[in-house]
Design a protein around this motif. Structure first.
Motif, PDB file in Angstrom:
ATOM      1  N   ALA A 193      63.369  29.148 124.301  1.00  9.87           N
ATOM      2  CA  ALA A 193      62.768  29.986 123.270  1.00  9.87           C
ATOM      3  C   ALA A 193      62.338  29.121 122.087  1.00  9.87           C
ATOM      4  N   PRO A 194      61.127  29.433 121.401  1.00  7.14           N
ATOM      5  CA  PRO A 194      60.664  28.640 120.231  1.00  7.14           C
ATOM      6  C   PRO A 194      61.593  28.796 119.050  1.00  7.14           C
ATOM      7  N   THR A 195      61.793  27.693 118.329  1.00 11.89           N
ATOM      8  CA  THR A 195      62.656  27.720 117.142  1.00 11.89           C
ATOM      9  C   THR A 195      61.901  28.347 115.989  1.00 11.89           C
ATOM     10  N   PRO A 196      62.443  29.404 115.323  1.00  9.26           N
ATOM     11  CA  PRO A 196      61.720  30.059 114.219  1.00  9.26           C
ATOM     12  C   PRO A 196      61.634  29.142 113.007  1.00  9.26           C
ATOM     13  N   THR A 197      60.401  29.144 112.341  1.00 14.24           N
ATOM     14  CA  THR A 197      60.180  28.327 111.132  1.00 14.24           C
ATOM     15  C   THR A 197      60.681  29.098 109.930  1.00 14.24           C
ATOM     16  N   PRO A 198      61.588  28.518 109.103  1.00  8.31           N
ATOM     17  CA  PRO A 198      62.116  29.262 107.941  1.00  8.31           C
ATOM     18  C   PRO A 198      61.031  29.447 106.885  1.00  8.31           C
ATOM     19  N   GLY A 199      60.947  30.640 106.301  1.00  6.23           N
ATOM     20  CA  GLY A 199      59.988  30.931 105.234  1.00  6.23           C
ATOM     21  C   GLY A 199      60.496  30.460 103.887  1.00  6.23           C
ATOM     22  N   PRO A 200      59.630  30.524 102.845  1.00  6.75           N
ATOM     23  CA  PRO A 200      60.052  30.085 101.498  1.00  6.75           C
ATOM     24  C   PRO A 200      61.117  30.995 100.923  1.00  6.75           C
ATOM     25  N   THR A 201      62.087  30.362 100.283  1.00  7.05           N
ATOM     26  CA  THR A 201      63.174  31.114  99.662  1.00  7.05           C
ATOM     27  C   THR A 201      62.671  31.752  98.391  1.00  7.05           C
ATOM     28  N   PRO A 202      62.789  33.093  98.232  1.00  6.09           N
ATOM     29  CA  PRO A 202      62.286  33.747  97.024  1.00  6.09           C
ATOM     30  C   PRO A 202      63.094  33.322  95.804  1.00  6.09           C
ATOM     31  N   THR A 203      62.356  33.137  94.694  1.00  2.39           N
ATOM     32  CA  THR A 203      63.006  32.752  93.415  1.00  2.39           C
ATOM     33  C   THR A 203      63.640  33.982  92.819  1.00  2.39           C
ATOM     34  N   PRO A 204      64.934  33.934  92.454  1.00  2.34           N
ATOM     35  CA  PRO A 204      65.594  35.120  91.908  1.00  2.34           C
ATOM     36  C   PRO A 204      65.045  35.472  90.536  1.00  2.34           C
ATOM     37  N   THR A 205      64.839  36.734  90.272  1.00  2.00           N
ATOM     38  CA  THR A 205      64.335  37.234  88.988  1.00  2.00           C
ATOM     39  C   THR A 205      65.479  37.255  87.995  1.00  2.00           C
ATOM     40  N   PRO A 206      65.319  36.646  86.749  1.00  2.00           N
ATOM     41  CA  PRO A 206      66.403  36.659  85.764  1.00  2.00           C
ATOM     42  C   PRO A 206      66.649  38.067  85.277  1.00  2.00           C
ATOM     43  N   PRO A 207      67.858  38.342  84.808  1.00  2.00           N
ATOM     44  CA  PRO A 207      68.175  39.688  84.317  1.00  2.00           C
ATOM     45  C   PRO A 207      67.485  39.970  82.992  1.00  2.00           C
ATOM     46  N   ALA A 208      67.256  41.248  82.692  1.00  2.00           N
ATOM     47  CA  ALA A 208      66.619  41.662  81.431  1.00  2.00           C
ATOM     48  C   ALA A 208      67.575  41.488  80.275  1.00  2.00           C
ATOM     49  N   CYS A 209      67.027  41.053  79.075  1.00  2.00           N
ATOM     50  CA  CYS A 209      67.861  40.847  77.875  1.00  2.00           C
ATOM     51  C   CYS A 209      68.038  42.157  77.152  1.00  2.00           C
ATOM     52  N   LYS A 210      69.136  42.247  76.445  1.00  2.00           N
ATOM     53  CA  LYS A 210      69.348  43.356  75.534  1.00  2.00           C
ATOM     54  C   LYS A 210      68.763  42.993  74.175  1.00  2.00           C
ATOM     55  N   ARG A 211      68.558  44.012  73.341  1.00  2.00           N
ATOM     56  CA  ARG A 211      68.032  43.765  72.004  1.00  2.00           C
ATOM     57  C   ARG A 211      68.998  42.894  71.222  1.00  2.00           C
ATOM     58  N   GLY A 212      68.514  41.828  70.727  1.00  2.00           N
ATOM     59  CA  GLY A 212      69.319  40.899  69.934  1.00  2.00           C
ATOM     60  C   GLY A 212      69.744  39.681  70.714  1.00  2.00           C
ATOM     61  N   ASP A 213      69.553  39.631  72.114  1.00  2.00           N
ATOM     62  CA  ASP A 213      69.924  38.468  72.913  1.00  2.00           C
ATOM     63  C   ASP A 213      68.863  37.387  72.770  1.00  2.00           C
ATOM     64  N   LYS A 214      69.285  36.167  72.891  1.00  2.00           N
ATOM     65  CA  LYS A 214      68.358  35.040  72.844  1.00  2.00           C
ATOM     66  C   LYS A 214      68.064  34.612  74.269  1.00  2.00           C
ATOM     67  N   ALA A 216      66.616  32.022  75.400  1.00  2.00           N
ATOM     68  CA  ALA A 216      66.816  30.599  75.626  1.00  2.00           C
ATOM     69  C   ALA A 216      68.270  30.274  75.922  1.00  2.00           C
ATOM     70  N   GLU A 217      69.233  31.096  75.414  1.00  2.00           N
ATOM     71  CA  GLU A 217      70.653  30.802  75.599  1.00  2.00           C
ATOM     72  C   GLU A 217      71.214  31.499  76.832  1.00  2.00           C
ATOM     73  N   THR A 218      70.844  32.741  77.081  1.00  2.00           N
ATOM     74  CA  THR A 218      71.429  33.530  78.166  1.00  2.00           C
ATOM     75  C   THR A 218      70.637  33.442  79.433  1.00  2.00           C
ATOM     76  N   GLY A 219      69.398  32.937  79.387  1.00  2.00           N
ATOM     77  CA  GLY A 219      68.557  32.839  80.582  1.00  2.00           C
ATOM     78  C   GLY A 219      67.956  34.147  81.000  1.00  2.00           C
ATOM     79  N   CYS A 220      67.928  35.154  80.118  1.00  2.00           N
ATOM     80  CA  CYS A 220      67.319  36.439  80.431  1.00  2.00           C
ATOM     81  C   CYS A 220      65.888  36.464  79.923  1.00  2.00           C
ATOM     82  N   TYR A 221      65.243  37.576  80.144  1.00  2.00           N
ATOM     83  CA  TYR A 221      63.855  37.702  79.652  1.00  2.00           C
ATOM     84  C   TYR A 221      63.765  39.018  78.943  1.00  2.00           C
ATOM     85  N   CYS A 222      62.793  39.019  77.918  1.00  2.00           N
ATOM     86  CA  CYS A 222      62.597  40.223  77.124  1.00  2.00           C
ATOM     87  C   CYS A 222      61.679  41.156  77.875  1.00  2.00           C
TER      88      CYS A 222
END
Length: 236
Positions: A193-214, A216-222
């Motif tokens: 049987a043919p060996t399956p070619t692995p696809g690209p690993t999806p980049t994980p989406t960062p978690p959403a920031c709360k109001r007042g979070d930075k 740059a420090e927590t790695g979240c997005y506004c």
């Protein structure tokens, strides 16, 4: 010791000895009486046991008396009970209900009796003699006292041996030629049987920031409608 007390010890000894020897010899005499009682009862049983296995005739009656008195049919030795004689033993036969049998099995019986035996005491003050009760034993006959002739079996006549007949010649069975088994077809080689070619690993989406979070420090997005404040760097 004063003259008035002389002989007092002898008198006391005579009184004590009289009581002591009387009790001692009394025990001995009554022991002899008990032994004689048991011996007479056993003599009647012994004679009856002999009589029920022998013929009920005059000779066997005399032998029964000898067995009761001496313990044997020859009348040898001393009597088993002192003073017992064959004249003091009485034997009575009861005939069987079958006339041909006479005395014997099935319901013939014998009775051995020893009456009026006089037991003599040694001590005179106990009396010269004592008449004992009647001793009687009755037993059922166990046989007719007849020994049958030996039974001889007739000699069996040997049977004639059968004459063997001619043996039949066995017919040979035909030989069966075995059919050769077909050669098995080789199995096809399986394709890998043919060996399956692995696809690209999806980049994980960062978690959403709360109001007042930075971000740059927590790695979240506004998450809109919030946006990063240019002055404080916080989500506003």
């Amino acid at each position: 010791m004063s003259k008035g007390q002389r002989g007092a010890t002898l008198v006391e000894f005579a009184i004590g000895a009289l009581i002591f020897f009387t009790a001692t010899f009394g025990v001995l005499e009554f022991s002899r009486l008990l032994w004689t009682h048991n011996a007479l009862a056993d003599a009647a049983r012994r004679g009856a046991r002999y009589a029920v296995t022998h013929k009920g005739n005059a000779d066997e009656e005399a032998n029964t008396k000898k067995v009761a008195v001496y313990g044997n049919v020859n009348g040898e030795g001393q009597p088993l009970v002192a003073g017992l004689t064959t004249d003091m033993v009485f034997v009575e036969y009861k005939e069987s209900s079958i006339p041909e049998v006479g005395f014997g099995y099935p319901d013939g019986s014998v009775t051995v009796t020893i009456p009026d035996y006089e037991f003599k005491f040694v001590l005179p003050f106990l009396g010269a003699s004592l008449t004992l009760p009647e001793y009687r034993t009755t037993l059922t006959a166990e046989s007719t006292g007849i020994i049958p002739d030996p039974i001889t079996s007739p000699t069996p006549t040997p049977e004639p041996s059968p004459t063997p007949g001619p043996s039949a010649t066995p017919t040979p069975e035909p030989t069966v030629t075995p059919t050769p088994e077909p050669t098995p077809t080789p199995s096809p080689t399986p394709t890998p049987a043919p060996t399956p070619t692995p696809g690209p690993t999806p980049t994980p989406t960062p978690p959403a920031c709360k109001r007042g979070d930075k971000p740059a420090e927590t790695g979240c997005y506004c998450k809109p409608p919030m946006d990063v404040n240019s002055g404080s760097g916080k989500c506003m």
